[in-house]
Design a protein around this motif. Structure first.
Motif, PDB file in Angstrom:
ATOM      1  N   LEU A  23      -3.470   1.004  -3.443  1.00 36.55           N
ATOM      2  CA  LEU A  23      -2.895  -0.329  -3.531  1.00 36.55           C
ATOM      3  C   LEU A  23      -1.770  -0.341  -4.559  1.00 36.55           C
TER       4      LEU A  23
ATOM      5  N   ALA B 135      -8.202  -7.501  -1.880  1.00 39.45           N
ATOM      6  CA  ALA B 135      -7.719  -6.145  -2.142  1.00 39.45           C
ATOM      7  C   ALA B 135      -8.580  -5.114  -1.429  1.00 39.45           C
TER       8      ALA B 135
ATOM      9  N   VAL C  98       0.849  -1.187   0.000  1.00 45.74           N
ATOM     10  CA  VAL C  98       0.000   0.000   0.000  1.00 45.74           C
ATOM     11  C   VAL C  98       0.886   1.238   0.000  1.00 45.74           C
TER      12      VAL C  98
END
Length: 512
Positions: free
Chosen positions: A318, A367, A304
């Motif tokens: 991300l 995710a 991240v």
């Protein structure tokens, strides 16, 4: 009492985890490398899965810490690992998973790495294919590209090369080769010379001269049998091994205890001489063999990214480079199933389709969950990102889990082996979870990591004639509003490898 069969109806609740759900939970705790290996294995196993090489858009959230409430703005993405849309995940052909894994917890082992698979090129002759596999460019004596690749020289190869140049006698060279085989990765020979001589059928007088020759090889200090001998070899090469230094080496345990007063008495030297010998020893390499054959350092790849926007809010993104991108080939499934009449083949295709849709769904949920947890961590630790470690807040898994309506075990899995790149460096997600230390003034609690940093600052700033004891540090911290016990200060100090006040006073006295 008569015995007989009877029926009873009982109602209860039980958590049943399907194999797909168990595998989905595993994905949460996998690192980016482990996840890539897992997806690669699925690509090899499932004919309906394809790797997508298209560049994805970045999934991003915005956290505004200027207000009490956080402001999340989820940007849509066409990334196949996420398959996000404005309304959520793209529906799969066979529907979503049978349940949500956000609040389910179980202990599972990590997935194993994938095995490599080689495929022969159509139309290539068998001999040509064999030559290509062997690295040959053909039958004319050319070499393939692999034969030109280089690798790092190992310690054994480095010493063997010097042995062949330094010793000509075949018997001594054989003894030297055996001694080199006994050298460990740090550069030491831990096997007793008498045992080595017995194995070789030689006398100790034959082995010792060869060992002495090996100890002159590069790097300095190699083939030593102890730390004392390793340091002596290096100091002798620098012409610093005088009788006083030899006495110092004979009493290295006093140096480890920082007992310089007794060392000065045994060596018949003053503080300046002891300080000079300490600098000479610290300039030596206690493990000379580690310079050869080491594995390359793998850099930490963040999962991240956190960056600050112009308006003061934080953007959480991300790292798309670490996310495997896969597609479900619906067209291939339709074509194959249309012409397949075998029930087993249809069942196999249906299972492959379900697994492929599940993988895309699971990667999407993984995710989203990572992004959600990272956003809440950033919101909680805004002061740390703005002002530094002194403002790191105490934080636990339950606080984050309650804020995002997840189970603590889910947050624990998400933060395992995940890294965040911030303006203050790259940190593991678990770094932001620290225990709390009460405030002596009844205010907000202090983070244990921030208190450790404060203790380190106090010790680094102390004067040689005013070394702080643990009790002194406790008094200073209590005046700063930190209620801490002396044993806690000692525990934190030892965890940071900081010696006691008595040892620090001895060190500063020598260098004063």
């Amino acid at each position: 009492m008569a015995l007989g069969p009877r029926l009873e109806l009982r109602q209860g609740q039980a958590l049943v985890m399907t194999p797909q759900l168990q595998q989905a939970i595993k994905l949460l705790q996998l690192s980016n490398l482990e996840l890539a290996n897992y997806v690669e294995q699925e690509l090899e196993r499932n004919p309906l899965l394809e790797a997508n090489v298209a560049e994805p858009e970045i999934a991003e959230r915005s956290v505004d810490t200027r207000e009490a409430e956080s402001d999340f703005e989820a940007a849509p993405t066409t990334e196949t690992a996420l398959t996000l849309s404005e309304d959520g995940p793209l529906p799969s052909r066979d529907g979503d998973l049978d349940t949500d894994y956000d609040n389910v917890y179980a202990d599972e082992s990590r997935s194993d790495a994938a095995n490599d698979v080689a495929a022969e090129t159509p139309g290539m002759q068998g001999s040509d294919w064999q030559n290509l596999r062997n690295g040959g460019g053909g039958g004319d004596g050319e070499f393939g590209f692999e034969s030109t690749l280089t690798r790092e020289t190992t310690l054994s190869e480095h010493l063997t090369e010097q042995l062949n140049m330094a010793i000509k006698d075949e018997r001594q060279r054989m003894i030297g080769a055996y001694l080199i085989d006994q050298v460990n990765e740090a550069g030491y020979i831990t096997t007793d010379l008498s045992e080595i001589a017995d194995r070789l059928g030689a006398s100790l007088a034959d082995v010792e001269p060869v060992l002495a020759t090996l100890q002159t090889f590069d790097p300095a200090g190699i083939c030593a049998r102890s730390l004392k001998e390793c340091l002596a070899i290096q100091l002798r090469e620098r012409d610093r091994l005088d009788p006083t230094m030899q006495i110092f080496l004979d009493h290295l345990e006093l140096f480890a205890r920082r007992d310089f007063e007794l060392l000065m008495k045994l060596c018949n030297a003053d503080r300046e001489d002891i300080a000079g010998m300490v600098e000479d020893i610290r300039g030596c390499n206690p493990k000379p063999g580690l310079a050869f054959g080491n594995e390359p350092v793998v850099p930490v790849i963040p999962d991240v990214f956190v960056r600050q926007r112009a308006d003061g809010s934080w953007a959480i993104e991300l790292n798309s480079e670490t996310l495997p991108r896969v597609l479900v080939n619906q067209q291939y499934y339709a074509e194959v199933s249309k012409f397949s009449a075998d029930p087993k083949a249809k069942s196999y295709l249906s299972e492959c389709l379900n697994n492929a849709n599940w993988l895309v769904k699971s990667l999407d949920q993984r995710a989203r969950t990572i992004l959600k947890v990272a956003s809440e961590i950033v919101r909680q630790q805004d002061a740390f990102l703005m002002y530094g470690i002194q403002h790191l807040r105490p934080l636990n898994l339950k606080t984050v889990a309650d804020a995002i309506s997840m189970h603590e075990s889910t947050v624990s899995r998400v933060t395992a082996n995940k890294y965040v790149a911030t303006p203050r460096g790259i940190f593991e997600m678990k770094y932001f979870f620290t225990s709390s230390i009460a405030s002596s003034e009844g205010g907000e609690a202090h983070s244990a990591e921030a208190v450790r940093h404060r203790i380190k600052e106090l010790i680094e700033a102390e004067l040689p004639n005013a070394v702080l004891s643990d009790d002194n540090i406790v008094d200073i911290l209590k005046k700063s509003g930190i209620d801490i016990a002396r044993r806690t200060v000692a525990k934190y100090r030892e965890a940071m490898n900081i010696p006691s006040s008595v040892q620090r006073r001895r060190d500063k006295k020598v260098y004063a």
